[in-house]
Design a protein around this motif. Structure first.
Motif, PDB file in Angstrom:
ATOM      1  N   VAL A 135       0.843  -1.195   0.000  1.00  0.00           N
ATOM      2  CA  VAL A 135       0.000   0.000   0.000  1.00  0.00           C
ATOM      3  C   VAL A 135       0.880   1.247   0.000  1.00  0.00           C
ATOM      4  O   VAL A 135       0.655   2.183  -0.764  1.00  0.00           O
ATOM      5  CB  VAL A 135      -0.961   0.007   1.211  1.00  0.00           C
ATOM      6  CG1 VAL A 135      -1.657   1.359   1.346  1.00  0.00           C
ATOM      7  CG2 VAL A 135      -1.981  -1.108   1.100  1.00  0.00           C
ATOM      8  N   LEU A 136       1.910   1.244   0.842  1.00  0.00           N
ATOM      9  CA  LEU A 136       2.832   2.379   0.905  1.00  0.00           C
ATOM     10  C   LEU A 136       3.531   2.590  -0.440  1.00  0.00           C
ATOM     11  O   LEU A 136       3.619   3.712  -0.936  1.00  0.00           O
ATOM     12  CB  LEU A 136       3.855   2.152   2.021  1.00  0.00           C
ATOM     13  CG  LEU A 136       4.849   3.272   2.291  1.00  0.00           C
ATOM     14  CD1 LEU A 136       4.141   4.547   2.724  1.00  0.00           C
ATOM     15  CD2 LEU A 136       5.847   2.826   3.366  1.00  0.00           C
ATOM     16  N   SER A 137       3.996   1.507  -1.058  1.00  0.00           N
ATOM     17  CA  SER A 137       4.676   1.616  -2.364  1.00  0.00           C
ATOM     18  C   SER A 137       3.756   2.142  -3.449  1.00  0.00           C
ATOM     19  O   SER A 137       4.165   2.948  -4.281  1.00  0.00           O
ATOM     20  CB  SER A 137       5.224   0.250  -2.794  1.00  0.00           C
ATOM     21  OG  SER A 137       6.252  -0.161  -1.949  1.00  0.00           O
ATOM     22  N   CYS A 138       2.516   1.677  -3.469  1.00  0.00           N
ATOM     23  CA  CYS A 138       1.573   2.056  -4.530  1.00  0.00           C
ATOM     24  C   CYS A 138       0.967   3.433  -4.335  1.00  0.00           C
ATOM     25  O   CYS A 138       0.742   4.156  -5.304  1.00  0.00           O
ATOM     26  CB  CYS A 138       0.435   1.049  -4.606  1.00  0.00           C
ATOM     27  SG  CYS A 138       0.906  -0.533  -5.280  1.00  0.00           S
ATOM     28  N   THR A 160      -2.575   9.936   0.301  1.00  0.00           N
ATOM     29  CA  THR A 160      -2.011   9.287  -0.878  1.00  0.00           C
ATOM     30  C   THR A 160      -1.191  10.322  -1.649  1.00  0.00           C
ATOM     31  O   THR A 160      -1.638  11.441  -1.870  1.00  0.00           O
ATOM     32  CB  THR A 160      -3.110   8.695  -1.779  1.00  0.00           C
ATOM     33  OG1 THR A 160      -4.022   9.710  -2.155  1.00  0.00           O
ATOM     34  CG2 THR A 160      -3.861   7.590  -1.048  1.00  0.00           C
ATOM     35  N   THR A 161       0.022   9.913  -1.999  1.00  0.00           N
ATOM     36  CA  THR A 161       0.939  10.823  -2.683  1.00  0.00           C
ATOM     37  C   THR A 161       1.404  10.294  -4.031  1.00  0.00           C
ATOM     38  O   THR A 161       2.116  10.986  -4.744  1.00  0.00           O
ATOM     39  CB  THR A 161       2.186  11.077  -1.805  1.00  0.00           C
ATOM     40  OG1 THR A 161       2.824   9.827  -1.540  1.00  0.00           O
ATOM     41  CG2 THR A 161       1.796  11.766  -0.498  1.00  0.00           C
ATOM     42  N   ARG A 162       1.008   9.061  -4.350  1.00  0.00           N
ATOM     43  CA  ARG A 162       1.388   8.512  -5.648  1.00  0.00           C
ATOM     44  C   ARG A 162       0.375   7.450  -6.067  1.00  0.00           C
ATOM     45  O   ARG A 162      -0.422   6.985  -5.270  1.00  0.00           O
ATOM     46  CB  ARG A 162       2.803   7.955  -5.630  1.00  0.00           C
ATOM     47  CG  ARG A 162       3.073   6.870  -4.615  1.00  0.00           C
ATOM     48  CD  ARG A 162       4.547   6.421  -4.692  1.00  0.00           C
ATOM     49  NE  ARG A 162       4.944   5.687  -3.527  1.00  0.00           N
ATOM     50  CZ  ARG A 162       5.518   6.183  -2.443  1.00  0.00           C
ATOM     51  NH1 ARG A 162       5.752   7.472  -2.375  1.00  0.00           N
ATOM     52  NH2 ARG A 162       5.864   5.433  -1.428  1.00  0.00           N
ATOM     53  N   ASP A 163       0.478   7.063  -7.342  1.00  0.00           N
ATOM     54  CA  ASP A 163      -0.420   6.060  -7.906  1.00  0.00           C
ATOM     55  C   ASP A 163       0.417   5.207  -8.855  1.00  0.00           C
ATOM     56  O   ASP A 163       0.598   5.560 -10.013  1.00  0.00           O
ATOM     57  CB  ASP A 163      -1.568   6.738  -8.646  1.00  0.00           C
ATOM     58  CG  ASP A 163      -2.572   5.757  -9.194  1.00  0.00           C
ATOM     59  OD1 ASP A 163      -2.529   4.573  -8.808  1.00  0.00           O
ATOM     60  OD2 ASP A 163      -3.411   6.168 -10.031  1.00  0.00           O
ATOM     61  N   CYS A 164       0.963   4.123  -8.324  1.00  0.00           N
ATOM     62  CA  CYS A 164       1.802   3.273  -9.161  1.00  0.00           C
ATOM     63  C   CYS A 164       1.527   1.809  -8.849  1.00  0.00           C
ATOM     64  O   CYS A 164       0.782   1.491  -7.925  1.00  0.00           O
ATOM     65  CB  CYS A 164       3.278   3.616  -8.986  1.00  0.00           C
ATOM     66  SG  CYS A 164       3.874   3.441  -7.309  1.00  0.00           S
ATOM     67  N   ALA A 165       2.114   0.928  -9.617  1.00  0.00           N
ATOM     68  CA  ALA A 165       1.883  -0.506  -9.472  1.00  0.00           C
ATOM     69  C   ALA A 165       2.955  -1.146  -8.602  1.00  0.00           C
ATOM     70  O   ALA A 165       4.079  -0.653  -8.510  1.00  0.00           O
ATOM     71  CB  ALA A 165       1.872  -1.158 -10.849  1.00  0.00           C
ATOM     72  N   ALA A 166       2.587  -2.251  -7.971  1.00  0.00           N
ATOM     73  CA  ALA A 166       3.529  -3.029  -7.164  1.00  0.00           C
ATOM     74  C   ALA A 166       2.978  -4.445  -7.034  1.00  0.00           C
ATOM     75  O   ALA A 166       1.828  -4.711  -7.387  1.00  0.00           O
ATOM     76  CB  ALA A 166       3.730  -2.405  -5.785  1.00  0.00           C
ATOM     77  N   GLY A 167       3.802  -5.325  -6.532  1.00  0.00           N
ATOM     78  CA  GLY A 167       3.363  -6.690  -6.312  1.00  0.00           C
ATOM     79  C   GLY A 167       4.076  -7.312  -5.135  1.00  0.00           C
ATOM     80  O   GLY A 167       5.122  -6.835  -4.698  1.00  0.00           O
TER      81      GLY A 167
END
Length: 185
Positions: A135-138, A160-167
């Protein structure tokens, strides 16, 4: 934890499934659920003052039948916007119905081919398997800090400061045992 989980395909398998579940339960009844076919999803959420202030839905892979143990999360889940809104609306309704006002909420869902989300389980807690880190990464939202603040009587902050993908990939094996060494890293 998927202990005692069985998928029953015939009446002949019921007694064995109940015996397996009974052997690992700590207390209480055995839960019987309908098996729902579809895409496996999870949602990492945070509530504050009765509002759903964060909802990150992930695609979830499992080991499959019979144990259905989660092995992979990918975020964000690729959903039609209307389906994403329905999932968020359903989660907010469930939280309200349960009287959950503030704090983390972790859910597993199955999305059927017709776009209907089915809630499989939920916990009023942070998700396991590294989900707060994902959640923190995304999103940049620190759900751990927000949960600690809430537990200490402080105002939780979900920003929320970003909107990116992670897994996240969860190490697993089809064999029982213990890891005794890791070589070659």
């Amino acid at each position: 934890g998927s202990k005692g989980v069985s998928v029953v395909a015939s009446a002949e398998q019921v007694d064995t499934a109940f015996a397996q579940a009974a052997a690992v339960r700590s207390a209480g009844d055995i839960l019987v659920e309908e098996f729902v076919v579809g895409r496996h999803l999870a949602a990492e959420c945070f509530l504050h003052a009765g509002q759903l202030v964060l909802c990150m839905v992930t695609e979830r892979e499992t080991t499959g039948v019979p144990h259905m143990i989660t092995t992979v999360h990918r975020a964000p889940a690729l959903l039609e916007p209307a389906v994403g809104r329905r999932i968020e609306t359903d989660i907010a309704r469930v939280a309200e119905h349960l009287g959950l006002e503030s704090g983390p909420l972790n859910l597993d869902l199955v999305l059927t081919a017709d776009g209907t989300p089915y809630l499989i389980e939920l916990g009023a807690r942070l998700g396991g398997n590294g989900m707060p880190g994902m959640v923190l990464s995304c999103t940049g939202a620190d759900t751990v800090a927000a949960a600690v603040d809430l537990a200490c009587g402080r105002e939780p902050v979900i920003r929320t400061t970003r909107d990116c993908a992670a897994g996240v990939v969860i190490l697993h094996s089809a064999l029982d045992g213990a890891i005794t060494a890791i070589d070659g890293l």
